[in-house]
Design an enzyme around this catalytic site. Structure first.
Site, PDB file in Angstrom:
ATOM      1  N   ASP A 337       0.854  -1.174   0.000  1.00 33.40           N
ATOM      2  CA  ASP A 337       0.000   0.000   0.000  1.00 33.40           C
ATOM      3  C   ASP A 337       0.899   1.236   0.000  1.00 33.40           C
ATOM      4  OD1 ASP A 337      -2.226   1.593   0.164  1.00 33.40           O
ATOM      5  OD2 ASP A 337      -2.461   1.377   2.330  1.00 33.40           O
ATOM      6  N   ASP A 628      -4.149  -2.545   5.251  1.00 33.51           N
ATOM      7  CA  ASP A 628      -4.639  -2.097   6.544  1.00 33.51           C
ATOM      8  C   ASP A 628      -6.157  -2.095   6.649  1.00 33.51           C
ATOM      9  OD1 ASP A 628      -5.189  -0.077   4.822  1.00 33.51           O
ATOM     10  OD2 ASP A 628      -4.051   1.471   5.867  1.00 33.51           O
ATOM     11  N   ASP A 632      -8.463  -4.945   2.065  1.00 39.76           N
ATOM     12  CA  ASP A 632      -7.217  -5.672   1.829  1.00 39.76           C
ATOM     13  C   ASP A 632      -7.274  -7.128   2.305  1.00 39.76           C
ATOM     14  OD1 ASP A 632      -5.821  -3.426   0.792  1.00 39.76           O
ATOM     15  OD2 ASP A 632      -5.556  -2.682   2.830  1.00 39.76           O
TER      16      ASP A 632
END
Length: 896
Positions: A337, A628, A632
């Site tokens: 990310d 997070d 995801d």
């Protein structure tokens, strides 16, 4: 009846692309909501607004499944053999290790179930709803499509809903989109192909209302919501075996068949050729089996992994599942990310343009340190008015706590406060001097915020900030071409841009209206904001590239922003960018080529992330995935190593992951990869050290059988050697430090053999040397007529001495062992060495052990002969290392 239902999520219309009136018509509702009777009817039809509980494996079966791998079969076989050899203590120790492994595995299993539980727990308990035209507080589980809900700042969204009214409404959607900035909401429909993060007329279950108020009609409940869809994706993801477990299981299957075939063949040879009795023949087979089975090896590998877990924990990497330690070492692609992992998740003003003057700002994050640097001969303080507008048209505050600066309020407004402090402004004094009289809050429809202030000397002024195009429209006759170029320049650097303007108002004015903001404003300039990369990440990515580990950024942010960060981090020489919408158009057969040239994926959905991870795995890559948010969780579970953020990560993401970063830092992942490679090196060293002992023992028994000689060791003595050495010297290798070049090698392939060609050669070569040592000392003792018991005792001590010398050799497979560091060793090595020496003295000279193992005392001169054999053995292996280096084999641990 409404067309949306939990059982018909696939056929749901594009709610975000419909007008609010059309949505109400589709769900057969009204702005006043449903009647109580209609709501009860729909509740029976659609079910409760909760995620369905998954089918769970029975606890007993889940526990028994922990025994289903080759490692455990090895250990159970060793326990059975030890029991039949009347070594109940050894058998109990092995069984205890098996049981502990099973209990730990049982606790750590069930990631998918825990992830689903965490997502279900995100459903808020109560909500304000309109029923029968009145406001009611309702259990969230009783919501149905068509209900109209009322939300305000701080509320959790209970189901997917289409906005009917929105007043300065924004929501935190990072758990679904990955965006670090709250999403501004409005009632107008958007394009049907809009990404999830751009559907500004929708609210999604599990997100948080950050500011403002609104009314919305429920369109999806339970498993038909975005969170429900992700939940079903998690339940369909199959957990993959880690590379090490694949290798050990393959090795175990081959080894089992080899040992079984050899035992049957030798039993037949002993009976038919050498005329052994069945009992004697069976004892030979038991001796070979005990010699071949490395009963302590699985335990040592497990402990080596556990030590790796402890090392990683000291570097902020918390491992939830033991084999993930080694898998990190095999990682060939890290999908990361952007926000908070590669970047600081702290907005920073990077660029100021005040009229024709251009400035760049130093510093990162909210720390009020750094200079404002003029560019191209710009005047020093041309930015005064621009900074004042940014500070006053602003509701944020900065606070320092334990040396860390935090923002209270909007991140971009916090960056403006930090900028003012960098310029030497006293924030509170400035705001007190410019007393605020009124304000027009930010509205996503008008895209600006305005405040009215009075200063005793300067009079009454209005300050405005907002989207640059909105601000420019309200300013006299600005040079549109010039400002368009300045805004484009900031955008090319991945910066978010805000425009600022001001207007002198008549003294005595106390209130602001929308009409006051229209026209005749003085354009003060624009500012470019960026979430800056973490400083340490640049070195971490360089380390990844030198180690052959590819890094791909997968983010919900905009493509230009993501590409700018990728360039700053040198993610690739020319980082290619692709959006989720573009990825949808790529057929599966072309995806491999796209992945090879693309380093950044922007505006992605959970399906995109999952598709990328699966495609990389199909190419043979070992994938680590960071995340997070709830969005995801499916890709975290699919990845070989799922890595969740410890600070900002949702519980769903943590439960779906094998590793949690305590500091949310990408550099910690690279440290974990380094530690994982060290663990794998040490596992290979353990195997390279352990197997020659077993090979030498078994080979000695085979040679004795073929030559019709007495066995040089009894089965009990073989078990003594294996157990004493493995639990002492074997553990030493688990603590070995990293090889100097550990991050300069390419990742090993997923299909790499546990034993490389060199290690196979080394195991065979050392096994032969061990066998030669056994027969040399056995023949030496028998010719001196010392007796069979003394001869066998000398054989046991010779094997132990050879293993000690071999340990010093195997610690540095890529370098000479004759160095001060190589000879002195580590403190734990010296402790283990002392334990082994004490154990062997007891084996040789303690009467109780004589009775147990049929050992006998030996003369000290014979002991010197044994040590001399060990020295010669060490010299031979060092000579072999030298020959390998001359042949160009300078990094045998890198072989696969």
């Amino acid at each position: 009846m409404p067309q949306s239902s939990q059982n018909d999520a696939v056929a749901a219309p594009p709610w975000h692309a419909l007008k609010s009136s059309e949505v109400l018509e589709r769900v057969q509702s009204s702005p006043e909501g449903l009647s109580g009777s209609e709501a009860e009817k729909r509740l029976r039809e659609h079910g409760r607004n909760e995620l369905p509980a998954p089918r769970r494996q029975h606890p007993v079966m889940r526990f028994l499944s922990q025994f289903n791998n080759a490692l455990i079969y090895f250990m159970l076989s060793a326990a059975v053999i030890a029991f039949f050899l009347e070594h109940a203590v050894d058998s109990a120790v092995i069984l205890a290790v098996v049981l502990i492994n099973a209990i730990v595995g049982y606790i750590q299993e069930g990631k998918a179930e825990q992830a689903l539980d965490a997502i279900r727990n995100m459903m808020v308990p109560h909500v304000t709803v309109l029923r029968d035209g009145h406001r009611q507080h309702l259990d969230v589980a009783d919501l149905v499509p068509g209900d109209v809900i009322v939300l305000e700042a701080g509320d959790s969204v209970p189901a997917d809903a289409r906005l009917l009214k929105a007043r300065q409404l924004s929501s935190e959607e990072a758990i679904l989109t990955g965006e670090s900035v709250p999403s501004q909401k409005q009632e107008q429909a958007v394009a049907e192909d809009a990404d999830l993060g751009d559907r500004h007329c929708m609210l999604y279950s599990g997100t948080i209302v950050a500011a403002g108020q609104g009314r919305a009609v429920i369109v999806e409940t339970g498993s038909a919501t975005e969170i429900g869809r992700i939940s079903s994706m998690i339940s369909k993801v199959e957990t993959l075996e880690t590379p090490l477990l694949q290798q050990i299981n393959n090795f175990g299957r081959l080894f089992t068949w080899f040992a079984l075939s050899l035992a049957v063949a030798l039993l037949a040879f002993a009976k038919l050729v050498q005329n052994y009795s069945w009992i004697d023949g069976f004892m030979v087979v038991v001796a070979i089996s005990v010699g071949l089975v490395p009963e302590g090896l699985p335990a040592v590998i497990t402990i080596t992994l556990a030590i790796g877990v402890q090392r990683m924990a000291r570097h902020n990497a918390i491992i939830r599942r033991l084999p993930a330690v080694e898998t990190l070492g095999a990682t060939s692609v890290i999908c990361s990310d952007k926000t908070g992992t590669l970047t600081r998740n702290e907005m920073t003003v990077r660029r100021l343009v005040a009229g024709k003057a251009h400035y760049l700002v130093e510093g990162t994050g909210y720390v009020p340190e750094g200079e404002i640097k003029p560019q191209d001969g710009a005047p020093d303080h041309e930015w005064e008015g621009l900074l004042r507008a940014g500070l006053l048209c602003n509701d944020a505050k900065l606070e320092e706590e334990s040396g860390q600066w935090h923002v209270l309020g909007d991140p971009m407004e916090g960056a403006l406060v930090a900028l003012a402090m960098k310029a030497g402004k006293d924030v509170q004094q400035e705001r007190n001097a410019w007393r605020r009289l009124d304000e027009v809050p930010f509205d996503s429809k008008h895209k600006f915020m305005a405040t009215l202030h009075h200063h005793q000397e300067h009079g009454t002024w209005m300050f405005i900030k907002g989207a640059p195009e909105s601000v420019l429209e309200k300013c006299g006759q600005p040079d549109h071409e010039y400002w368009a170029e300045r805004i484009s320049e900031a955008a090319r650097h991945g910066e978010r841009v805000l425009g600022f303007a001001a207007k002198r108002c008549e003294d005595g004015k106390q209130h602001l209206e929308f009409k006051d903001v229209e026209g005749d404003l003085e354009l003060l300039g624009v500012m470019g904001f960026i979430d800056p990369p973490r400083e340490e990440v640049l070195d971490a990515i360089a380390s990844c590239r030198s180690a052959g580990v590819k890094v791909k950024m997968i983010t919900g942010d905009h493509a230009a922003t993501a590409q700018a960060i990728a360039k700053q981090l040198h993610l690739a020489d020319e980082p290619g960018v692709m959006t989720g919408a573009e990825l949808d158009k790529v057929p599966d057969e072309e995806l491999s080529a796209v992945l090879a040239k693309t380093s950044v994926f922007a505006r992605t959905t959970p399906e995109h992330k999952l598709r990328i991870v699966k495609a990389l795995q199909q190419q043979g890559e070992v994938v680590a995935m960071t995340g997070d948010g709830v969005n995801d969780a499916p890709s975290l579970k699919q990845a070989d190593v799922g890595i969740a953020m410890g600070k900002k990560g949702t519980e769903a993401a943590k439960q779906a992951s094998e590793m949690v970063l305590a500091d949310d830092n990408f550099a910690t992942i690279v440290s974990a990869v380094h530690a994982g490679r060290t663990v794998y090196d040490n596992v290979r060293k353990v195997i390279a050290w352990t197997l020659p002992t077993n090979g030498g023992e078994a080979l000695a028994v085979v040679v004795a059988l073929l030559l019709g000689m007495s066995l040089p060791m009894t089965p009990a003595q073989i078990l003594w050697i294996n157990m004493v050495l493995t639990v002492t010297l074997g553990l030493v290798l688990a603590f070995e430090p990293s090889e100097p070049d550990v991050m300069e090698r390419s990742p090993r392939p997923r299909s790499a053999a546990l034993l490389s060609p060199f290690l196979l050669w080394r195991v065979g070569f050392v096994s032969v040397l061990f066998t030669m040592g056994v027969f040399i000392i056995f023949e030496y003792a028998m010719r001196r007529e010392l007796g069979e018991e003394v001869a066998r005792t000398m054989v046991v001590n010779t094997l132990v001495v050879l293993e000690i010398f071999y340990l010093f050799n195997v610690r540095y497979l890529n370098a000479r062992s004759f160095s001060w560091r190589g000879l002195v060793g580590t403190p734990i090595l010296l402790i283990a060495l002392a334990v082994v020496i004490f154990a062997q003295l007891a084996f040789t000279y303690a009467a109780p052990l004589h009775a147990l193992f049929a050992s006998a005392p030996i003369d000290w001169k014979d002991g010197l002969v044994i040590i001399l054999i060990g020295i010669v053995f060490m010299l031979v292996l060092e000579f072999e290392k030298m020959l390998m280096r001359k042949r160009g084999k300078t990094n045998v641990l890198a072989e696969s």
